[in-house]
Design an enzyme around this catalytic site. Structure first.
Site, PDB file in Angstrom:
ATOM      1  CB  SER A  21      -0.895   0.004   1.238  1.00  0.00           C
ATOM      2  OG  SER A  21      -1.633   1.189   1.307  1.00  0.00           O
ATOM      3  CG  ASN A  69       6.450   7.912   3.311  1.00  0.00           C
ATOM      4  OD1 ASN A  69       5.361   8.440   3.495  1.00  0.00           O
ATOM      5  ND2 ASN A  69       6.711   6.652   3.672  1.00  0.00           N
ATOM      6  CG  LEU A  73      -1.726   7.859   5.900  1.00  0.00           C
ATOM      7  CD1 LEU A  73      -2.403   7.502   7.214  1.00  0.00           C
ATOM      8  CD2 LEU A  73      -1.450   6.592   5.094  1.00  0.00           C
ATOM      9  CG  ASN A  99      -3.914   0.380   3.414  1.00  0.00           C
ATOM     10  OD1 ASN A  99      -4.115   1.449   3.984  1.00  0.00           O
ATOM     11  ND2 ASN A  99      -2.995  -0.482   3.822  1.00  0.00           N
ATOM     12  CB  CYS A 130      -4.740   6.536  11.477  1.00  0.00           C
ATOM     13  SG  CYS A 130      -4.626   5.981   9.793  1.00  0.00           S
ATOM     14  CE  LYS A 165       1.597  -1.908   6.008  1.00  0.00           C
ATOM     15  NZ  LYS A 165       1.537  -1.284   4.664  1.00  0.00           N
ATOM     16  CB  ILE A 191       6.653  -3.976   9.780  1.00  0.00           C
ATOM     17  CG1 ILE A 191       7.864  -3.698   8.896  1.00  0.00           C
ATOM     18  CG2 ILE A 191       6.876  -5.103  10.718  1.00  0.00           C
ATOM     19  CD1 ILE A 191       9.149  -3.349   9.652  1.00  0.00           C
TER      20      ILE A 191
HETATM   21  C1  LIG Z   1       5.611   6.528   0.044  1.00  0.00           C
HETATM   22  C2  LIG Z   1       4.987   5.458   0.898  1.00  0.00           C
HETATM   23  C3  LIG Z   1       3.617   5.523   1.172  1.00  0.00           C
HETATM   24  C4  LIG Z   1       3.010   4.545   1.974  1.00  0.00           C
HETATM   25  N1  LIG Z   1       1.658   4.615   2.207  1.00  0.00           N
HETATM   26  C5  LIG Z   1       1.042   3.628   2.938  1.00  0.00           C
HETATM   27  C6  LIG Z   1      -0.390   3.621   3.102  1.00  0.00           C
HETATM   28  O1  LIG Z   1      -1.119   4.463   2.550  1.00  0.00           O
HETATM   29  N2  LIG Z   1      -0.931   2.640   3.874  1.00  0.00           N
HETATM   30  C7  LIG Z   1      -0.158   1.654   4.460  1.00  0.00           C
HETATM   31  O2  LIG Z   1      -0.697   0.774   5.143  1.00  0.00           O
HETATM   32  N3  LIG Z   1       1.187   1.630   4.278  1.00  0.00           N
HETATM   33  C8  LIG Z   1       1.807   2.580   3.532  1.00  0.00           C
HETATM   34  N4  LIG Z   1       3.175   2.535   3.334  1.00  0.00           N
HETATM   35  C9  LIG Z   1       3.960   1.437   3.943  1.00  0.00           C
HETATM   36  C10 LIG Z   1       4.228   0.308   2.958  1.00  0.00           C
HETATM   37  O3  LIG Z   1       3.022  -0.280   2.499  1.00  0.00           O
HETATM   38  C11 LIG Z   1       5.125  -0.796   3.597  1.00  0.00           C
HETATM   39  O4  LIG Z   1       4.479  -1.286   4.747  1.00  0.00           O
HETATM   40  C12 LIG Z   1       6.491  -0.284   4.003  1.00  0.00           C
HETATM   41  O5  LIG Z   1       6.960   0.704   3.106  1.00  0.00           O
HETATM   42  C13 LIG Z   1       7.538  -1.404   4.104  1.00  0.00           C
HETATM   43  O6  LIG Z   1       7.755  -2.044   2.862  1.00  0.00           O
HETATM   44  P1  LIG Z   1       8.943  -1.617   1.838  1.00  0.00           P
HETATM   45  O7  LIG Z   1      10.196  -1.482   2.665  1.00  0.00           O
HETATM   46  O8  LIG Z   1       8.998  -2.702   0.815  1.00  0.00           O
HETATM   47  O9  LIG Z   1       8.524  -0.302   1.253  1.00  0.00           O
HETATM   48  C14 LIG Z   1       3.800   3.503   2.537  1.00  0.00           C
HETATM   49  C15 LIG Z   1       5.172   3.459   2.238  1.00  0.00           C
HETATM   50  C16 LIG Z   1       5.771   4.404   1.436  1.00  0.00           C
HETATM   51  C17 LIG Z   1       7.246   4.296   1.138  1.00  0.00           C
END
Ligand SMILES: Cc1cc2nc3c(=O)[nH]c(=O)nc-3n(C[C@H](O)[C@H](O)[C@H](O)COP(=O)(O)O)c2cc1C
Length: 304
Positions: A21, A69, A73, A99, A130, A165, A191
């Protein structure tokens, strides 16, 4: 090799690799780069009942082996998702995971109730990272009681597969996960990002507009593997693992730690095609490491 994954309430993935997500938009944004039909699933960007504006810029900050980042949201809200993105998602053959986010228990419930009416939504992922505006801004995911309440409220309005999550920013993520499972979650995803900060030398202020941000990417993989292992050791529901995955070997590591499927996030920004490469490489990597099937690898590193 059969890579399909069978999850609770009939949720079937053609393979275990899903887009995480917030890193894949709502799907259409990546259609020109990735054949979405080949993915196990897509967890769309967090959706709230009403539009959220997100945080002031700068919103991203690169770190060694990672990304901070503070998007905050931002999203156009559930009505825009249903109107603008569902038509595209109806044309692709992959699991669609909504999500969902909210500032109150009622907001989570509203979005879940509305999106349950849309048959293209195959499952829900509840992002409990949140702030609860009615309870002084403490995150739902930092308190087992709040995690229970929000999960319960969503469970009451949907019979779709439901994953919650968990955040890595608590001492004992499994306590939160246990509360979510007790409230009716079918799965746990883990995570979310780790809270971090960077300082801008030019302005002598935090580099991100939101001051703090969420750290993702390869830098967080060992933390993610540890939490997946802890969750899989303690819970009997499937764990969807993520955090820093870049290769099929990384995916295998998550499987052995106990994940039933995975999500891939940050690497997609650099290499949109990487998820497909991972899916293609998985059978070879599993065989290379002595596994006859995907199922055989799941939990291989857990204590017997
Ligand atoms: C730019 C960005 C935006 C994200 N937005 C969400 C989100 O809207 N909802 C959510 O549950 N996780 C969000 N995440 C978390 C990711 O889904 C993921 O849990 C986290 O980045 C770890 O995975 P990765 O290291 O492969 O990115 C976001 C991550 C990034 C980098």
């Amino acid at each position: 090799m059969d890579l399909s994954v069978h999850l609770p309430r009939g949720l079937t993935l053609k393979n275990p690799v899903m887009a995480a997500s917030g890193t894949f938009g709502f799907g259409p944004e990546y259609a020109a780069y990735v054949d979405i039909n080949r993915l196990g699933g897509v967890s769309v960007k967090g959706i709230s009942p009403d539009p959220w504006r997100g945080n002031p810029p700068p919103r991203v900050w690169e770190t060694p082996d990672g990304l901070l980042n503070s998007i905050g949201l931002q999203n156009p809200g559930m009505d825009a998702f249903l109107k603008d993105d569902i038509p595209f998602l109806k044309t692709v053959d992959t699991a669609v995971i909504a999500n969902i986010i909210g500032h109150t228990v009622e907001e989570y419930q509203r979005v879940a109730e509305r999106l349950t009416q849309e048959p293209r939504v195959d499952a829900f992922e509840v992002n409990i990272s949140c702030p609860n505006i009615k309870e002084g801004g403490i995150q739902f995911g930092h308190d087992p009681e709040q995690a229970y309440r929000v999960t319960r409220a969503v469970r009451q309005v949907t019979d779709r597969p439901l994953m919650v999550k968990v955040s890595p920013n608590v001492a004992e993520p499994w306590v939160i996960a246990e509360a979510a499972v007790e409230a009716g979650a079918d799965m746990i995803s883990a995570i979310n990002t780790l809270v971090g900060m960077a300082i801008d030398f030019k302005t002598r202020r935090p580099g991100l507009g939101g001051r703090t941000g969420g750290l993702s990417g390869p830098a967080i993989k060992p933390v993610a593997v540890r939490i997946v292992y802890e969750l899989a050791s303690r819970l009997s529901v499937p764990i969807i693992g993520m955090g820093g995955i870049q290769s099929a070997e990384d995916v295998l590591e998550f499987f052995m730690a106990g994940a039933a499927a995975v999500m891939v996030g940050t690497i997609t920004f650099q290499h949109p095609e990487r998820m497909l490469e991972i899916i293609e490489a998985l059978p070879r990597v599993l065989t290379q490491h002595g596994f006859q099937s995907l199922q055989e690898a799941v939990g291989a590193a857990l204590p017997r």
